[in-house]
Enzyme design. Structure first.
Site, PDB file in Angstrom:
ATOM      1  CB  VAL A  58      -0.995  -0.009   1.177  1.00 57.17           C
ATOM      2  CG1 VAL A  58      -1.784   1.291   1.232  1.00 57.17           C
ATOM      3  CG2 VAL A  58      -1.946  -1.185   1.047  1.00 57.17           C
ATOM      4  CB  CYS A  59       3.949   2.212   1.820  1.00 55.66           C
ATOM      5  SG  CYS A  59       3.309   2.131   3.498  1.00 55.66           S
ATOM      6  CB  SER A  60       4.791   0.196  -3.067  1.00 53.71           C
ATOM      7  OG  SER A  60       5.347   0.226  -4.357  1.00 53.71           O
ATOM      8  CB  THR A  63       5.349   6.224  -2.717  1.00 60.06           C
ATOM      9  OG1 THR A  63       5.216   6.154  -1.289  1.00 60.06           O
ATOM     10  CG2 THR A  63       6.540   7.107  -3.062  1.00 60.06           C
TER      11      THR A  63
END
Length: 163
Positions: A58-60, A63
């Site tokens: 999810v962070c990928s 970003t």
């Protein structure tokens, strides 16, 4: 404040700044070992995307989405902050072809100033902040479930309106 990680409740320590307040100052290193501070980008609209761990799905996604938007949205400075190391961030950017400004908060100063540190995880909570040209916070959203993507469209709408 409490949020969940895949349904399990975790506590965030500190108090998040609220819309209408001056954005708390910060100074963090980027991937070139330059210190980037809020005062350095004064007079510009800033969208700060905070992710718990750049090496997670999810962070990928978050970003990469804001990296794509940064190329399309003029007059807004896009920054991603995590407490990953410089090496972890640099390796991720190289693997994903991302060239946006990534700052690393390995000492916890941003997490403390913005009330986003989760002691049980040793990570920052997922959040988005938009700061206008006068340095006032015009949008803040801390994700109640950190394993879910944020509302990109609303954050972008707020950033575009603040230009």
């Amino acid at each position: 404040m409490f949020v969940t990680k895949k349904g399990e409740q975790v506590e965030i320590i500190g108090e998040q700044p609220k819309v209408g307040m001056k954005a708390p100052a910060f100074s963090l290193p980027n991937l070139d070992d330059e210190i980037v501070s809020l005062k350095d980008i004064a007079g510009k609209t800033v969208l700060i995307s905070v992710v718990p761990d750049i090496d997670t799905r999810v962070c990928s996604l978050q970003t990469k989405r804001f990296n794509q938007e940064a190329a399309k949205v003029e007059e807004v400075v896009f920054i991603t902050i995590s407490n990953n190391t410089k090496e972890e961030q640099a390796n991720w950017c190289a693997a994903e072809g991302v060239d946006m400004e990534l700052l690393h908060d390995t000492k916890g100063t941003f997490g403390e100033a913005y009330g986003l540190f989760i002691p049980a995880m040793g990570r920052l909570a997922r959040a988005i902040f938009v700061i206008d040209q006068e340095g006032t916070l015009v949008y803040e959203a801390v994700s109640t479930e950190i394993a879910e993507e944020p509302d990109y469209d609303l954050a972008l709408e707020k950033a575009k309106a603040a230009r």
